[in-house]
Design an enzyme around this catalytic site. Structure first.
Site, PDB file in Angstrom:
ATOM      1  N   HIS A 123       0.816  -1.223   0.000  1.00 52.77           N
ATOM      2  CA  HIS A 123       0.000   0.000   0.000  1.00 52.77           C
ATOM      3  C   HIS A 123       0.845   1.266   0.000  1.00 52.77           C
ATOM      4  O   HIS A 123       0.355   2.328   0.368  1.00 52.77           O
ATOM      5  CB  HIS A 123      -0.941   0.004   1.218  1.00 52.77           C
ATOM      6  CG  HIS A 123      -1.945  -1.114   1.177  1.00 52.77           C
ATOM      7  ND1 HIS A 123      -2.594  -1.562   2.295  1.00 52.77           N
ATOM      8  CD2 HIS A 123      -2.377  -1.897   0.155  1.00 52.77           C
ATOM      9  CE1 HIS A 123      -3.407  -2.578   1.966  1.00 52.77           C
ATOM     10  NE2 HIS A 123      -3.287  -2.785   0.673  1.00 52.77           N
ATOM     11  N   SER A 194      -6.937  -7.179  10.066  1.00 53.79           N
ATOM     12  CA  SER A 194      -8.351  -7.541  10.230  1.00 53.79           C
ATOM     13  C   SER A 194      -8.827  -8.384   9.048  1.00 53.79           C
ATOM     14  O   SER A 194      -9.948  -8.872   9.045  1.00 53.79           O
ATOM     15  CB  SER A 194      -9.213  -6.277  10.348  1.00 53.79           C
ATOM     16  OG  SER A 194      -8.955  -5.436   9.235  1.00 53.79           O
ATOM     17  N   PRO A 219      -4.937 -10.460  18.607  1.00 50.31           N
ATOM     18  CA  PRO A 219      -5.680 -10.665  19.857  1.00 50.31           C
ATOM     19  C   PRO A 219      -7.137 -11.072  19.605  1.00 50.31           C
ATOM     20  O   PRO A 219      -7.773 -11.675  20.436  1.00 50.31           O
ATOM     21  CB  PRO A 219      -5.633  -9.286  20.534  1.00 50.31           C
ATOM     22  CG  PRO A 219      -4.682  -8.467  19.778  1.00 50.31           C
ATOM     23  CD  PRO A 219      -4.485  -9.082  18.444  1.00 50.31           C
TER      24      PRO A 219
HETATM   25  C1  BV8 Z   1      -8.006  -2.325  -5.463  1.00 50.90           C
HETATM   26  C2  BV8 Z   1      -3.033   2.921   2.476  1.00 50.90           C
HETATM   27  C3  BV8 Z   1      -8.754  -2.475  -7.712  1.00 50.90           C
HETATM   28  C4  BV8 Z   1      -3.633   4.242   2.750  1.00 50.90           C
HETATM   29  C5  BV8 Z   1      -4.843   1.263   2.557  1.00 50.90           C
HETATM   30  C6  BV8 Z   1     -12.926  -7.134  -3.431  1.00 50.90           C
HETATM   31  C7  BV8 Z   1     -13.950  -7.312  -2.525  1.00 50.90           C
HETATM   32  C8  BV8 Z   1     -14.424  -6.240  -1.748  1.00 50.90           C
HETATM   33  C9  BV8 Z   1     -13.843  -4.967  -1.879  1.00 50.90           C
HETATM   34  C10 BV8 Z   1     -12.849  -4.810  -2.781  1.00 50.90           C
HETATM   35  C11 BV8 Z   1     -12.364  -5.860  -3.549  1.00 50.90           C
HETATM   36  N1  BV8 Z   1     -11.361  -5.400  -4.339  1.00 50.90           N
HETATM   37  C12 BV8 Z   1     -11.188  -4.082  -4.090  1.00 50.90           C
HETATM   38  C13 BV8 Z   1     -12.092  -3.696  -3.149  1.00 50.90           C
HETATM   39  C14 BV8 Z   1     -12.233  -2.344  -2.624  1.00 50.90           C
HETATM   40  C15 BV8 Z   1     -11.209  -2.079  -1.518  1.00 50.90           C
HETATM   41  C16 BV8 Z   1     -11.465  -2.913  -0.282  1.00 50.90           C
HETATM   42  O1  BV8 Z   1     -10.783  -3.898  -0.027  1.00 50.90           O
HETATM   43  N2  BV8 Z   1     -12.406  -2.488   0.519  1.00 50.90           N
HETATM   44  C17 BV8 Z   1     -12.662  -3.180   1.764  1.00 50.90           C
HETATM   45  C18 BV8 Z   1     -12.860  -2.152   2.872  1.00 50.90           C
HETATM   46  C19 BV8 Z   1     -13.817  -4.118   1.597  1.00 50.90           C
HETATM   47  N3  BV8 Z   1      -9.855  -2.329  -1.972  1.00 50.90           N
HETATM   48  C20 BV8 Z   1      -9.235  -1.403  -2.721  1.00 50.90           C
HETATM   49  O2  BV8 Z   1      -9.776  -0.366  -3.080  1.00 50.90           O
HETATM   50  C21 BV8 Z   1      -7.798  -1.691  -3.123  1.00 50.90           C
HETATM   51  N4  BV8 Z   1      -7.658  -1.408  -4.534  1.00 50.90           N
HETATM   52  O3  BV8 Z   1      -8.315  -3.442  -5.191  1.00 50.90           O
HETATM   53  O4  BV8 Z   1      -8.022  -1.779  -6.756  1.00 50.90           O
HETATM   54  C22 BV8 Z   1     -10.237  -2.279  -7.424  1.00 50.90           C
HETATM   55  C23 BV8 Z   1     -10.720  -1.035  -7.007  1.00 50.90           C
HETATM   56  C24 BV8 Z   1     -12.091  -0.886  -6.735  1.00 50.90           C
HETATM   57  C25 BV8 Z   1     -12.969  -1.967  -6.876  1.00 50.90           C
HETATM   58  C26 BV8 Z   1     -12.463  -3.216  -7.277  1.00 50.90           C
HETATM   59  C27 BV8 Z   1     -11.103  -3.367  -7.546  1.00 50.90           C
HETATM   60  C28 BV8 Z   1      -6.851  -0.745  -2.385  1.00 50.90           C
HETATM   61  C29 BV8 Z   1      -6.781  -1.116  -0.930  1.00 50.90           C
HETATM   62  C30 BV8 Z   1      -5.657  -0.301  -0.241  1.00 50.90           C
HETATM   63  C31 BV8 Z   1      -6.268   0.813   0.582  1.00 50.90           C
HETATM   64  N5  BV8 Z   1      -5.197   1.519   1.318  1.00 50.90           N
HETATM   65  N6  BV8 Z   1      -3.833   1.896   3.148  1.00 50.90           N
HETATM   66  C32 BV8 Z   1      -3.426   4.677   4.183  1.00 50.90           C
HETATM   67  O5  BV8 Z   1      -2.802   3.950   4.985  1.00 50.90           O
HETATM   68  O6  BV8 Z   1      -3.903   5.780   4.483  1.00 50.90           O
HETATM   69  S1  BV8 Z   1      -5.633   0.029   3.374  1.00 50.90           S
HETATM   70  C33 BV8 Z   1      -5.564   0.268   5.060  1.00 50.90           C
HETATM   71  O7  BV8 Z   1      -6.261  -0.842   5.600  1.00 50.90           O
HETATM   72  C34 BV8 Z   1      -4.175   0.193   5.668  1.00 50.90           C
HETATM   73  O8  BV8 Z   1      -3.132  -0.100   4.754  1.00 50.90           O
HETATM   74  C35 BV8 Z   1      -4.307  -0.993   6.615  1.00 50.90           C
HETATM   75  O9  BV8 Z   1      -3.142  -1.666   6.831  1.00 50.90           O
HETATM   76  C36 BV8 Z   1      -5.241  -1.788   5.793  1.00 50.90           C
HETATM   77  C37 BV8 Z   1      -5.841  -3.016   6.334  1.00 50.90           C
HETATM   78  O10 BV8 Z   1      -6.202  -2.778   7.633  1.00 50.90           O
HETATM   79  P1  BV8 Z   1      -5.367  -3.610   8.725  1.00 50.90           P
HETATM   80  O11 BV8 Z   1      -3.912  -3.457   8.445  1.00 50.90           O
HETATM   81  O12 BV8 Z   1      -5.893  -4.990   8.779  1.00 50.90           O
HETATM   82  O13 BV8 Z   1      -5.652  -2.791  10.018  1.00 50.90           O
HETATM   83  P2  BV8 Z   1      -7.016  -2.769  10.843  1.00 50.90           P
HETATM   84  O14 BV8 Z   1      -6.984  -1.531  11.678  1.00 50.90           O
HETATM   85  O15 BV8 Z   1      -8.175  -3.050   9.947  1.00 50.90           O
HETATM   86  O16 BV8 Z   1      -6.891  -4.057  11.804  1.00 50.90           O
HETATM   87  C38 BV8 Z   1      -5.882  -4.091  12.779  1.00 50.90           C
HETATM   88  C39 BV8 Z   1      -5.853  -5.513  13.291  1.00 50.90           C
HETATM   89  O17 BV8 Z   1      -4.783  -5.604  14.214  1.00 50.90           O
HETATM   90  C40 BV8 Z   1      -7.116  -5.921  14.021  1.00 50.90           C
HETATM   91  O18 BV8 Z   1      -7.504  -7.217  13.600  1.00 50.90           O
HETATM   92  C41 BV8 Z   1      -6.682  -5.960  15.497  1.00 50.90           C
HETATM   93  O19 BV8 Z   1      -7.346  -6.991  16.203  1.00 50.90           O
HETATM   94  C42 BV8 Z   1      -5.230  -6.287  15.367  1.00 50.90           C
HETATM   95  N7  BV8 Z   1      -4.383  -5.835  16.461  1.00 50.90           N
HETATM   96  C43 BV8 Z   1      -4.565  -4.772  17.300  1.00 50.90           C
HETATM   97  N8  BV8 Z   1      -3.527  -4.710  18.163  1.00 50.90           N
HETATM   98  C44 BV8 Z   1      -2.674  -5.723  17.865  1.00 50.90           C
HETATM   99  C45 BV8 Z   1      -3.212  -6.441  16.779  1.00 50.90           C
HETATM  100  N9  BV8 Z   1      -2.614  -7.517  16.237  1.00 50.90           N
HETATM  101  C46 BV8 Z   1      -1.436  -7.905  16.778  1.00 50.90           C
HETATM  102  N10 BV8 Z   1      -0.845  -7.262  17.825  1.00 50.90           N
HETATM  103  C47 BV8 Z   1      -1.431  -6.184  18.378  1.00 50.90           C
HETATM  104  N11 BV8 Z   1      -0.840  -5.561  19.422  1.00 50.90           N
END
Ligand code: BV8
Length: 253
Positions: A123, A194, A219
């Site tokens: 990303h 997540s 966690p």
């Molecule tokens: C794309 C950069 C072509 C910016 C980010 C297919 C199906 C459904 C949707 C889509 C699909 N294909 C594309 C999509 C749309 C979209 C998408 O996925 N939407 C989701 C919400 C459903 N994807 C895109 O748009 C991607 N592009 O595919 O292009 C396309 C386009 C449109 C339509 C079709 C195809 C681009 C995705 C990239 C977006 N950019 N980041 C920025 O940072 O500002 S993503 C962003 O979320 C961050 O990078 C982050 O890393 C990422 C994922 O989140 P996580 O890293 O998992 O973090 P989160 O907070 O969610 O979770 C934290 C976890 O840690 C939790 O589980 C928690 O329990 C745990 N945790 C907490 N503490 C700890 C811990 N674990 C361990 N130790 C701890 N101490």
């Protein structure tokens, strides 16, 4: 003292004997470094904004200053952050297994700061700035006066962070490398994610296809949990050092 972490013997042995290890990390691995996860409630000024709303080209076009200021705030957070024991443990695993690939969704450079070499940034990286018009990296720019937007020194276009926004394609080479590494892994770790954002969240299934041993470190349960062979429930900053100690008991931290 928290509960003692128990690493299943078969997980420790599988890591010790693995040939091609892949780790997919998300924002959770940086949580213990003080970098808020993507879905944690945002703090202070940004509490009222949804990151998913801000991290889009539409938001940038609608309100470039708001999006630029949000990233400037995060860049400062990230610049002040240090790798935590979870990051350092992954750097140690890279040194101990024949082949290691680290695929990260994070944009905070903490894996590189911890010493990992083979890092794939799916990303982008928040510390790199690029021209919104020409899509090329810009190293120096003039800080604008209060209500203007930083401009590209080459074409005058608006500047933006070199990260992948929702709705934007991932860097093709990085995604291809990530898929190839996941397809040839015999041991796959998903850490601190997540498992919601695509296409990153599909990589564990490439490893499952290749009959890799798959382990989730988080966690909480995630949509990936049911598909993983093992779940190590806890913070990665505690679990990963324990995993190393179990896999290589002769290695004293
Ligand atoms: C794309 C950069 C072509 C910016 C980010 C297919 C199906 C459904 C949707 C889509 C699909 N294909 C594309 C999509 C749309 C979209 C998408 O996925 N939407 C989701 C919400 C459903 N994807 C895109 O748009 C991607 N592009 O595919 O292009 C396309 C386009 C449109 C339509 C079709 C195809 C681009 C995705 C990239 C977006 N950019 N980041 C920025 O940072 O500002 S993503 C962003 O979320 C961050 O990078 C982050 O890393 C990422 C994922 O989140 P996580 O890293 O998992 O973090 P989160 O907070 O969610 O979770 C934290 C976890 O840690 C939790 O589980 C928690 O329990 C745990 N945790 C907490 N503490 C700890 C811990 N674990 C361990 N130790 C701890 N101490």
């Amino acid at each position: 003292m928290g509960d003692a972490i128990v690493i299943p013997t078969e997980v420790a042995r599988a890591l010790r004997e693995a040939r091609q290890v892949v780790a997919l990390t998300g924002a959770g691995i940086s949580a213990e470094s003080g970098v808020p996860t993507f879905r944690d409630a945002q703090t202070g000024l940004w509490a009222k904004y949804d990151p998913q709303e801000l991290a889009t080209p539409q938001s940038f076009r609608r309100n470039p200053k708001l999006v630029w200021d949000w990233y400037a705030w995060r860049r400062e957070l990230v610049a002040a952050a240090e790798p935590n024991p979870g990051h350092f443990a992954l750097a140690e695993i890279e040194r101990r297994v024949p082949q290691f690939t680290l695929i990260t969704q994070n944009v905070d450079s903490l894996h590189q700061k911890a010493g990992n070499i083979a890092v794939i940034e799916l990303h982008g990286n928040i510390s790199r700035i690029k021209c919104y018009e020409e899509d090329r990296i810009v190293d120096h720019w003039q800080e604008p006066d209060e209500d203007d937007h930083p401009r590209c020194p080459h074409c005058g276009g608006m500047l933006r962070p070199d990260v992948v926004w929702f709705g934007e394609m991932l860097p093709a080479a990085a995604l291809r490398q990530a898929i190839n590494a996941s397809r040839s892994a015999d041991f796959f770790l998903t850490i601190g994610t997540s498992g919601i954002v695509q296409p990153a969240a599909s990589l564990p299934f490439e490893a499952i296809e290749n009959r890799a041993i798959t382990v989730e470190i988080n966690p909480s349960e995630t949509p990936l949990s049911a598909w993983m062979h093992h779940a190590l429930r806890g913070p990665s900053g505690v679990i990963l050092p324990a995993l190393i100690a179990a896999a290589w008991p002769e290695f004293i931290v």
